[in-house]
Design an enzyme around this catalytic site. Structure first.
Site, PDB file in Angstrom:
ATOM      1  N   TYR A 188      39.067  46.424  41.556  1.00  0.00           N
ATOM      2  CA  TYR A 188      38.341  46.353  42.718  1.00  0.00           C
ATOM      3  C   TYR A 188      39.464  46.619  43.932  1.00  0.00           C
ATOM      4  CZ  TYR A 188      36.114  44.318  46.885  1.00  0.00           C
ATOM      5  OH  TYR A 188      35.744  43.893  48.439  1.00  0.00           O
ATOM      6  N   ILE A 189      40.322  45.451  43.995  1.00  0.00           N
ATOM      7  CA  ILE A 189      41.305  45.618  45.030  1.00  0.00           C
ATOM      8  C   ILE A 189      42.558  46.596  44.937  1.00  0.00           C
ATOM      9  CG2 ILE A 189      43.100  44.108  46.524  1.00  0.00           C
ATOM     10  CD1 ILE A 189      41.641  41.650  45.373  1.00  0.00           C
ATOM     11  N   THR A 198      38.420  45.256  33.059  1.00  0.00           N
ATOM     12  CA  THR A 198      37.196  44.810  34.206  1.00  0.00           C
ATOM     13  C   THR A 198      37.499  46.203  35.216  1.00  0.00           C
ATOM     14  OG1 THR A 198      39.031  43.580  35.422  1.00  0.00           O
ATOM     15  CG2 THR A 198      37.294  42.422  33.933  1.00  0.00           C
ATOM     16  N   ALA A 250      45.063  41.412  36.058  1.00  0.00           N
ATOM     17  CA  ALA A 250      45.033  40.005  35.671  1.00  0.00           C
ATOM     18  C   ALA A 250      43.710  39.659  35.403  1.00  0.00           C
ATOM     19  CB  ALA A 250      45.465  39.225  37.000  1.00  0.00           C
ATOM     20  N   TYR A 310      43.774  29.347  36.006  1.00  0.00           N
ATOM     21  CA  TYR A 310      43.966  30.531  36.869  1.00  0.00           C
ATOM     22  C   TYR A 310      45.071  30.524  37.698  1.00  0.00           C
ATOM     23  CZ  TYR A 310      42.993  34.145  40.217  1.00  0.00           C
ATOM     24  OH  TYR A 310      43.015  35.142  41.216  1.00  0.00           O
ATOM     25  N   ARG A 325      34.852  29.097  53.452  1.00  0.00           N
ATOM     26  CA  ARG A 325      36.014  30.117  53.087  1.00  0.00           C
ATOM     27  C   ARG A 325      36.279  31.387  54.037  1.00  0.00           C
ATOM     28  NH1 ARG A 325      36.060  26.802  50.102  1.00  0.00           N
ATOM     29  NH2 ARG A 325      35.575  26.611  47.719  1.00  0.00           N
TER      30      ARG A 325
HETATM   31  N1  LIG Z   1      38.824  39.529  44.127  1.00  0.00           N
HETATM   32  C1  LIG Z   1      39.156  38.307  44.756  1.00  0.00           C
HETATM   33  O1  LIG Z   1      38.659  37.737  45.616  1.00  0.00           O
HETATM   34  C2  LIG Z   1      40.911  37.890  44.558  1.00  0.00           C
HETATM   35  C3  LIG Z   1      41.135  36.678  45.208  1.00  0.00           C
HETATM   36  C4  LIG Z   1      42.520  36.248  45.148  1.00  0.00           C
HETATM   37  C5  LIG Z   1      43.399  36.936  44.040  1.00  0.00           C
HETATM   38  N2  LIG Z   1      42.869  38.072  43.398  1.00  0.00           N
HETATM   39  C6  LIG Z   1      43.906  38.690  42.734  1.00  0.00           C
HETATM   40  O2  LIG Z   1      43.897  40.113  42.741  1.00  0.00           O
HETATM   41  C7  LIG Z   1      44.118  41.035  41.588  1.00  0.00           C
HETATM   42  C8  LIG Z   1      42.949  41.898  41.544  1.00  0.00           C
HETATM   43  O3  LIG Z   1      41.631  41.419  41.377  1.00  0.00           O
HETATM   44  P1  LIG Z   1      40.577  42.178  41.373  1.00  0.00           P
HETATM   45  O4  LIG Z   1      39.274  41.510  42.056  1.00  0.00           O
HETATM   46  O5  LIG Z   1      40.740  43.584  41.930  1.00  0.00           O
HETATM   47  O6  LIG Z   1      40.138  42.224  40.009  1.00  0.00           O
HETATM   48  P2  LIG Z   1      39.616  43.336  38.888  1.00  0.00           P
HETATM   49  O7  LIG Z   1      39.138  42.618  37.612  1.00  0.00           O
HETATM   50  O8  LIG Z   1      38.594  44.281  39.647  1.00  0.00           O
HETATM   51  O9  LIG Z   1      41.306  44.197  38.637  1.00  0.00           O
HETATM   52  C9  LIG Z   1      41.810  43.815  37.966  1.00  0.00           C
HETATM   53  C10 LIG Z   1      42.237  45.015  37.052  1.00  0.00           C
HETATM   54  O10 LIG Z   1      43.283  44.788  36.267  1.00  0.00           O
HETATM   55  C11 LIG Z   1      43.030  45.545  34.938  1.00  0.00           C
HETATM   56  N3  LIG Z   1      43.730  44.653  33.983  1.00  0.00           N
HETATM   57  C12 LIG Z   1      43.774  43.361  33.506  1.00  0.00           C
HETATM   58  N4  LIG Z   1      44.184  42.928  32.627  1.00  0.00           N
HETATM   59  C13 LIG Z   1      45.146  43.955  32.038  1.00  0.00           C
HETATM   60  C14 LIG Z   1      46.086  44.258  30.974  1.00  0.00           C
HETATM   61  N5  LIG Z   1      46.501  43.193  30.476  1.00  0.00           N
HETATM   62  N6  LIG Z   1      46.470  45.527  31.196  1.00  0.00           N
HETATM   63  C15 LIG Z   1      46.082  46.286  31.907  1.00  0.00           C
HETATM   64  N7  LIG Z   1      45.224  46.125  33.003  1.00  0.00           N
HETATM   65  C16 LIG Z   1      44.857  45.054  33.024  1.00  0.00           C
HETATM   66  C17 LIG Z   1      41.444  45.267  34.691  1.00  0.00           C
HETATM   67  O11 LIG Z   1      41.107  46.279  33.922  1.00  0.00           O
HETATM   68  C18 LIG Z   1      41.073  45.918  36.266  1.00  0.00           C
HETATM   69  O12 LIG Z   1      40.799  46.771  36.550  1.00  0.00           O
HETATM   70  C19 LIG Z   1      44.213  40.051  40.492  1.00  0.00           C
HETATM   71  O13 LIG Z   1      45.366  39.761  40.350  1.00  0.00           O
HETATM   72  C20 LIG Z   1      43.605  38.627  41.280  1.00  0.00           C
HETATM   73  O14 LIG Z   1      44.016  37.524  40.477  1.00  0.00           O
HETATM   74  C21 LIG Z   1      41.835  38.594  43.663  1.00  0.00           C
END
Ligand SMILES: NC(=O)c1ccc[n+]([C@@H]2O[C@H](COP(=O)([O-])OP(=O)(O)OC[C@H]3O[C@@H](n4cnc5c(N)ncnc54)[C@H](O)[C@@H]3O)[C@@H](O)[C@H]2O)c1
Length: 333
Positions: A11-12, A36, A81, A151, A232
């Protein structure tokens, strides 16, 4: 600049890749295991311009080192992650391995191969449950960090690994971002959040508005907040993405640091649901339910530091706009 983005199919990360492809001439390499994340997102991003996508898992340390050997990365933005809080309570080792151990390895490779800039996705979950009476003008970066789930702890450990490494190697500089609640989709609706079984409030409410869910719950209506529901700080994903571009510029001439990223103001669960109902024109079913364990009453950032030091100015600081892009994206997919 030659940039590695881990988790760029998620996503991000995908929104940051979009900005890098559109607004810079950087060479972008995305590593993602697609657990994911989505290949269709990579395909969409490649319509902007071509870049390298490598399907690999960060736990394959030899394979990842091979990628570092073959390419001279100058910066890493590390999103990859696992991030489901209840799952982290049931299976903490998954989180300590994927989030902490794999980050330690990535930082080691950054050191070994002379990567000078490291931007890390951390989270407001590192603060745990801040005392509501002390939040005042928002949670500052120097507030105590007391994560209440694996987490948050896995991310805090990663922060320490990055910080200690930078202390020992002055050539290695970092920006650690502690994100608050991220929501919305790219305003052109080319990409957005595809997360399966999402628990994110705005995503869930948008799914309800699109008829993909029958209804939703409000977990806890007796919090010490004006309407009794949790508060939030919601930030539009494109503003968050922009902060990452700013971070790369910032690290050219400035010291490593930790920054909150949010808008410094809050909305309650009820307010968010009402906003999604308003922008969609759909009155979906909402039921009250008991509190969930580990949900702090209020998490609002203080974002003065990023605004002052990085000159970051949010463009989409508007809950209706956030919810509208989330809903319209949900309708599209
Ligand atoms: N979404 C939120 O509101 C939020 C809030 C705080 C922090 N974060 C942090 O932002 C980051 C991105 O989050 P997101 O919402 O985009 O999540 P997401 O699950 O959409 O993206 C994570 C990506 O990492 C990939 N991934 C996970 N483990 C992996 C591995 N071992 N090897 C290779 N690829 C791997 C997944 O396939 C996915 O594409 C994360 O680190 C998360 O902790 C997100």
């Amino acid at each position: 600049m030659n940039i590695l983005i881990t988790g760029g199919a998620g996503y991000i990360g995908s929104h940051v890749v979009k900005l890098l492809l559109e607004n810079t001439d950087s060479d972008v390499t995305v590593i993602d295991n697609l657990v994911t994340g989505f290949e269709s997102t990579i395909d969409e991003l490649k319509k902007i311009r071509d870049f390298d996508f490598i399907k690999a898992d960060l736990s394959n340390w030899n394979e990842i080192e091979g990628i570092f050997k073959a390419r001279k990365f100058e910066a890493i933005i590390h999103f990859a992650a696992s991030l489901i809080v209840p799952e982290s309570v049931e299976n903490p080792l998954k989180y300590y391995l994927n989030n902490t151990a794999n980050t330690a390895n990535l930082v080691k490779l950054a050191n070994d191969y002379g990567v000078k800039k490291f931007v890390f996705s951390s989270t407001a979950a590192t603060y745990g449950e801040p005392d509501i009476s002390e939040i005042g003008n928002g949670i500052k970066e120097d507030f105590p960090t007391n994560p209440i789930n694996p987490y948050g702890q896995s991310k805090l450990f990663s922060e320490k690994i990055i910080q200690d490494t930078a202390k020992a190697n002055p050539e290695f500089k970092y920006v650690i971002f502690r994100y608050f609640n991220v929501a919305g989709a790219a305003p052109d609706l080319s990409i957005g959040q595809k997360t399966k079984n999402a628990t994110h409030l705005i995503k869930v409410a948008s799914e309800c508005a699109c008829g993909k869910r029958d209804g939703m719950y409000i977990f806890g209506t007796d919090y010490p907040t004006p309407d009794g529901t949790c508060i939030r700080d919601y930030i539009h994903v494109m503003d968050l993405a922009d902060a990452h571009i700013k971070a790369l510029e910032y690290l050219e001439n400035n010291e490593s640091d930790i920054f909150n990223v949010g808008y410094g103001k809050g909305a309650s669960v009820k307010e968010v649901i009402d906003t999604v109902k308003k922008v969609s024109g759909v009155d979906f079913k909402v039921q009250d339910a008991p509190r969930r364990a580990g949900d702090p009453a209020m998490l609002i950032s203080n974002c003065d530091k990023i605004k002052q030091k990085m000159n970051w100015t949010p463009k989409y600081d508007d809950l209706e706009f956030i919810c509208k892009t989330a809903y319209e994206w949900e309708k599209k997919i």
